[in-house]
Enzyme design. Structure first.
Site, short mmCIF file in Angstrom:
data_model
loop_
_atom_site.label_atom_id
_atom_site.label_comp_id
_atom_site.label_asym_id
_atom_site.label_seq_id
_atom_site.Cartn_x
_atom_site.Cartn_y
_atom_site.Cartn_z
N TYR A 97 -2.50 -0.15 10.84
CA TYR A 97 -2.59 -0.68 9.47
C TYR A 97 -1.30 -0.41 8.70
O TYR A 97 -0.76 -1.30 8.04
CB TYR A 97 -3.78 -0.04 8.75
N THR A 131 0.82 -1.20 0.00
CA THR A 131 0.00 0.00 0.00
C THR A 131 0.85 1.26 0.00
O THR A 131 1.99 1.25 0.50
CB THR A 131 -0.91 0.02 1.24
#
Length: 362
Positions: free
Chosen positions: A181, A138
């Protein structure tokens, strides 16, 4: 977290491509493309997200001889290792994908994103002939980019640094993990790269920006392009966190699928490397600009509400995709307005919603 007994097997004696999270949005599109070219695909998915069971049914209907499935969680080490033991290649998409969920339950976020990835890497390392693995990372590994200066130009933020404005954020950007995250995905990103260095497992990392397209079941926490469209089509209120001028480079899922396939095909050349994967400067767009385009597509005013910024949200993130385009021989990405129109049509049809044909640009 034991695998369900209704594990299905379409192939016998053949080594499939294992796709963890294979019933999800990107996974289903990727499985469909690989099966269409004659590859056997083993979908590994816990089917926890709304809509993914329908994606798996769609895949099995389209490719009954090519698609098999294991219904299990990546925290189920035995099931994951068993699936990896027979794979000819692995695309690791399964993840806890929401920053908000990671803040609410960081332990579970860690177990899925980092623990599951390490379990998978270990299963591959123990094989005498470790197959290639491509990992879905990501852009959050680069943090909130707080050291950069941005200015608001109309309905969008833009960086003062002209090189970043022209090309985006490159892979040489220092890593800076924010939120649980960001830490779990960033840690997994680094483990995947190190298993190529330390153990010779042929791995590659794709650090994704905002992917959108058919089969995306967007929610407020993840998949914002589809989420905005769904709310607009259903005449429901859309909540924007922040001022809506934050910019992302959006990429149609067909282009993302092409990149994953290219990484597998070129694993000998790209192993041990990380690439940014997004729409690049040509597809850099603010939330407000997307909302304006959606309003034109659906043909009615949108009901918008605004809330405070969320943790870890970047004012601006655009991928420098030059390295990926060169090394993976990628075509120019689909222009975002065309992709948005296609997604609107798919969502309207799949949900039985009305979309005026004249409202959709050619």
């Amino acid at each position: 977290m034991t695998a369900q007994s209704n594990t299905t097997r379409a192939m016998s004696g053949r080594r499939p491509v294992l796709i963890t999270g294979g019933a999800g949005f990107i996974g289903a599109n990727l499985a469909d493309a690989l099966a269409a070219e004659g590859r056997d695909v083993l979908v590994y998915d816990a089917l926890l997200r709304p809509g993914v069971a329908g994606n798996l049914a769609w895949l099995k209907e389209r490719h009954p001889e090519r698609i098999s499935a294991v219904i299990a969680d990546v925290r189920d080490a035995g099931s994951l290792a068993a699936a990896a033991s027979e794979a000819s290649a692995v695309i690791h998409l399964a993840a806890q994908v929401a920053v908000t969920t990671s803040l609410a339950d960081p332990v579970a976020d860690f177990a899925v994103n980092l623990g599951g990835t390490l379990t998978l890497l270990e299963a591959l390392r123990r094989r005498p002939d470790p197959p290639p693995l491509v990992f879905a990372s990501t852009n959050k590994v680069y943090g909130d980019l707080a050291d950069l200066t941005f200015r608001r130009v109309g309905n969008a933020y833009a960086p003062e640094d002209q090189a970043i404005l022209a090309h985006g954020i490159g892979e040489d950007r220092p890593l800076d993990f924010h939120t649980p995250y960001g830490c779990s995905k960033g840690g997994a990103d680094q483990y995947v790269l190190d298993y190529a260095r330390s153990f010779g497992v042929p791995t590659c990392v794709l650090r994704m920006s905002c992917i959108y397209g058919p089969r995306q079941m967007g929610t407020e926490d993840q998949g914002w392009v589809a989420h905005f469209l769904i709310r607009a089509l259903e005449h429901r209120r859309i909540t924007v966190y922040g001022d809506g001028c934050q910019v992302r480079d959006v990429l149609d899922v067909g282009d993302a699928v092409a990149a994953y396939r290219a990484a597998l095909a070129r694993i000998g050349q790209v192993k041990g490397r990380a690439y940014n994967l997004g729409g690049g400067p040509a597809n850099a767009v603010s939330l407000r600009q997307v909302l304006s385009a959606i309003e034109a597509i659906v043909g009615h005013p949108l009901d918008l509400g605004f809330e405070e910024w969320r943790a870890g949200d970047q004012r601006y993130y655009v991928s420098d995709t030059r390295r990926a385009a060169a090394d993976l021989d990628l075509a120019a990405p689909l222009p975002w307005r065309q992709g948005l129109t296609r997604l609107a049509a798919w969502l309207a049809e799949s949900r039985g919603l009305h979309l005026e044909p004249q409202a959709v640009p050619a």
